[in-house]
Design an enzyme around this catalytic site. Structure first.
Site, PDB file in Angstrom:
ATOM      1  N   TYR A 120      38.646  -6.119   6.058  1.00 30.71           N
ATOM      2  CA  TYR A 120      38.247  -7.519   6.208  1.00 30.71           C
ATOM      3  C   TYR A 120      38.238  -8.174   4.820  1.00 30.71           C
ATOM      4  O   TYR A 120      37.696  -7.616   3.856  1.00 30.71           O
ATOM      5  CB  TYR A 120      36.854  -7.577   6.847  1.00 30.71           C
ATOM      6  CG  TYR A 120      36.317  -8.963   6.979  1.00 30.71           C
ATOM      7  CD1 TYR A 120      36.843  -9.850   7.912  1.00 30.71           C
ATOM      8  CD2 TYR A 120      35.289  -9.406   6.163  1.00 30.71           C
ATOM      9  CE1 TYR A 120      36.361 -11.135   8.033  1.00 30.71           C
ATOM     10  CE2 TYR A 120      34.789 -10.700   6.275  1.00 30.71           C
ATOM     11  CZ  TYR A 120      35.331 -11.557   7.207  1.00 30.71           C
ATOM     12  OH  TYR A 120      34.851 -12.835   7.324  1.00 30.71           O
ATOM     13  N   LYS A 137      30.640 -11.768  15.652  1.00 24.99           N
ATOM     14  CA  LYS A 137      31.859 -11.645  16.429  1.00 24.99           C
ATOM     15  C   LYS A 137      31.539 -11.242  17.880  1.00 24.99           C
ATOM     16  O   LYS A 137      30.896 -11.991  18.570  1.00 24.99           O
ATOM     17  CB  LYS A 137      32.789 -10.647  15.732  1.00 24.99           C
ATOM     18  CG  LYS A 137      32.872 -10.844  14.199  1.00 24.99           C
ATOM     19  CD  LYS A 137      33.526 -12.143  13.788  1.00 24.99           C
ATOM     20  CE  LYS A 137      33.364 -12.455  12.304  1.00 24.99           C
ATOM     21  NZ  LYS A 137      33.731 -11.420  11.377  1.00 24.99           N
ATOM     22  N   ASP A 191      32.387   0.130   9.660  1.00 28.74           N
ATOM     23  CA  ASP A 191      32.285  -1.256  10.109  1.00 28.74           C
ATOM     24  C   ASP A 191      32.781  -1.281  11.555  1.00 28.74           C
ATOM     25  O   ASP A 191      33.968  -1.120  11.819  1.00 28.74           O
ATOM     26  CB  ASP A 191      33.141  -2.150   9.195  1.00 28.74           C
ATOM     27  CG  ASP A 191      33.049  -3.630   9.567  1.00 28.74           C
ATOM     28  OD1 ASP A 191      32.728  -3.935  10.728  1.00 28.74           O
ATOM     29  OD2 ASP A 191      33.331  -4.472   8.685  1.00 28.74           O
ATOM     30  N   ARG A 231       9.850 -12.375   6.412  1.00 28.66           N
ATOM     31  CA  ARG A 231      10.959 -11.721   5.710  1.00 28.66           C
ATOM     32  C   ARG A 231      10.905 -10.226   5.997  1.00 28.66           C
ATOM     33  O   ARG A 231      11.899  -9.577   6.273  1.00 28.66           O
ATOM     34  CB  ARG A 231      10.920 -11.989   4.196  1.00 28.66           C
ATOM     35  CG  ARG A 231      11.967 -11.167   3.461  1.00 28.66           C
ATOM     36  CD  ARG A 231      12.290 -11.582   2.021  1.00 28.66           C
ATOM     37  NE  ARG A 231      11.240 -12.276   1.320  1.00 28.66           N
ATOM     38  CZ  ARG A 231      10.143 -11.703   0.828  1.00 28.66           C
ATOM     39  NH1 ARG A 231       9.951 -10.402   0.954  1.00 28.66           N
ATOM     40  NH2 ARG A 231       9.247 -12.427   0.199  1.00 28.66           N
TER      41      ARG A 231
HETATM   42  C1  PLP Z   1      33.504 -11.142  10.027  1.00 24.00           C
HETATM   43  C2  PLP Z   1      33.556  -9.756   9.538  1.00 24.00           C
HETATM   44  C3  PLP Z   1      32.718  -9.321   8.506  1.00 24.00           C
HETATM   45  C4  PLP Z   1      31.784 -10.259   7.790  1.00 24.00           C
HETATM   46  O1  PLP Z   1      30.772 -10.731   8.615  1.00 24.00           O
HETATM   47  P1  PLP Z   1      30.109 -12.197   8.499  1.00 24.00           P
HETATM   48  O2  PLP Z   1      29.169 -12.227   9.634  1.00 24.00           O
HETATM   49  O3  PLP Z   1      31.212 -13.199   8.574  1.00 24.00           O
HETATM   50  O4  PLP Z   1      29.432 -12.239   7.166  1.00 24.00           O
HETATM   51  C5  PLP Z   1      32.796  -7.987   8.121  1.00 24.00           C
HETATM   52  N1  PLP Z   1      33.655  -7.131   8.712  1.00 24.00           N
HETATM   53  C6  PLP Z   1      34.477  -7.524   9.708  1.00 24.00           C
HETATM   54  C7  PLP Z   1      35.404  -6.536  10.319  1.00 24.00           C
HETATM   55  C8  PLP Z   1      34.462  -8.837  10.153  1.00 24.00           C
HETATM   56  O5  PLP Z   1      35.294  -9.220  11.131  1.00 24.00           O
END
Ligand code: PLP
Length: 381
Positions: free
Chosen positions: A98, A195, A170, A46
């Site tokens: 998001y 992504k 982000d 962890r």
């Molecule tokens: C998918 C996404 C998230 C969340 O991420 P997860 O891996 O699905 O928890 C946050 N911000 C953006 C812009 C995203 O596309």
């Protein structure tokens, strides 16, 4: 090291014991100690795992940061970043956000006494108006999801510095291939590695990257204390995906450009949202802070008919109807009924997420197949 070398080499070296060229998947929960405290830097997975460490170093290098931290998902990364705050603190965030981020802010952290303000962050005066003594963080997503708005990162970071706030970007949609928020003055970069970074739609993972030791230490403490860490196999898969990040991103951008142009000239399409179009409201900011304009394209239909939009996304062949984005394969989505269903209709319409909005994650297939796919689907409405 240049970017395209970092993707392949940063944080990774051949295995000392066997010479294996790929980072081993250290599938272990614990590590031998010769006597209490006498170990090779790892005690428990962890707290730290060598496969994860390789990925964390790689991410720090790609973002021109110093410290990288991986989490079990993008949302787990967000969860840990917000835990830097205390009850009573306030956050100013992008309003075109998001859906899952909006949900954790308003449905989880609001309960713990943290207050969130949502504003269109391309209007800097609107941000300045809300800043008060309790404001502690600016949260920006750029390009935004799903409207592909562009926020000027260096201006946001400058406001944060002036008011002693933590600025978070982000960077999921852009990836460090297209923009590096830390270079533009941001304090923390956050990713859903699920992504583009992973890029093959086979892992869910998140990350936070920063330069400041003080922030990094707090985040490490939260990561270890809250425990939302990824497993070594997943860390390996992301490392493997990142090796082709630069090549994939180039093709995503090229294909998106052709598709945005095709849609822009289509008689049934009302508006196309892609930061590379000169008609895009923040095209100039995008040109300034991004290397290229990304693989996400959104558009809506003349007449704004919800049923037509649903017909289109249900009748494409290569553009698979699915949540998520950033994989090698093309996906399409209908934000109003899918990713953004958690956001009230009035709220979402204010930001442009109208009933007929369709979001495309343009993959790296042959673009002529992708265009004829959209052409056919648009014919049936
Ligand atoms: C998918 C996404 C998230 C969340 O991420 P997860 O891996 O699905 O928890 C946050 N911000 C953006 C812009 C995203 O596309």
């Amino acid at each position: 090291m240049k970017f395209a070398t970092k993707t392949i080499h940063a944080g990774q070296e051949a295995d000392q014991t066997t010479g294996a060229i790929m980072t081993p998947i250290y599938q272990t929960s614990t590590y031998i100690q010769k006597s209490p405290g006498d170990h090779k830097g790892y005690e428990y997975s962890r707290t730290g795992n060598p496969t994860r460490t390789a990925l964390e170093k790689n991410l720090a290098a790609l973002e021109n940061g110093k410290y990288g931290l991986c989490f079990g998902s993008g949302l787990a990364a967000i969860d840990s970043i917000i835990k830097l705050l205390n009850p009573g603190d306030e956050v100013i965030s992008t309003n075109d956000l998001y859906g899952g981020t909006y949900r954790i802010f308003t449905k989880i952290f609001a309960q713990y006494g943290i207050k969130f303000h949502f504003v269109g962050m391309d209007k800097l005066d609107d941000i300045k108006k809300i800043i008060n003594k309790k404001t502690k963080m600016l949260w920006a997503e750029t390009p935004t999801n799903p409207m592909l708005n562009i926020i000027d990162i260096s201006k946001i970071a400058a406001i944060a510095k002036k008011h002693n706030l933590i600025s978070v970007v982000d960077n999921t949609f852009a990836t460090p291939f297209l923009q590096k928020p830390l270079d533009l003055g941001a304090d923390i970069v956050m990713h859903s590695l699920t992504k583009y970074m992973g890029g093959h739609s086979d892992v869910v993972m998140g990350a936070a990257i920063c330069k400041e030791k003080e922030i990094a230490e707090k985040l490490y403490f939260i990561q270890n204390s809250s425990g939302a860490i990824p497993g070594p196999m997943d860390a390996f898969l992301i490392l493997r995906g990142i090796k082709t990040l630069h090549l994939r991103m180039e093709r995503h951008c090229e294909n998106a450009k052709e598709i945005a142009t095709f849609l822009n000239n289509h008689s049934k399409v009302d508006k196309v949202y892609w930061p590379g179009l000169t008609s895009h409201v923040n095209h100039n900011v995008a040109k300034e802070q991004m290397e290229d304009f990304g693989g996400m394209v959104s558009f809506n239909l003349k007449g704004n008919n919800l049923k037509d939009a649903i017909k289109i996304v249900s009748n494409t062949h290569y553009f698979t109807l699915a949540e998520s984005l950033g994989g090698v394969e093309s996906l399409c989505g209908h934000p109003a009924s899918m990713t953004h269903a958690a956001i009230p209709k009035i709220e979402r319409e204010k930001t442009g997420v109208v009933d007929s909005l369709i979001r495309l994650s343009v993959g790296i297939e042959d673009v002529s197949d992708l265009i004829s796919d959209l052409e056919k689907a648009l014919k049936i409405v």
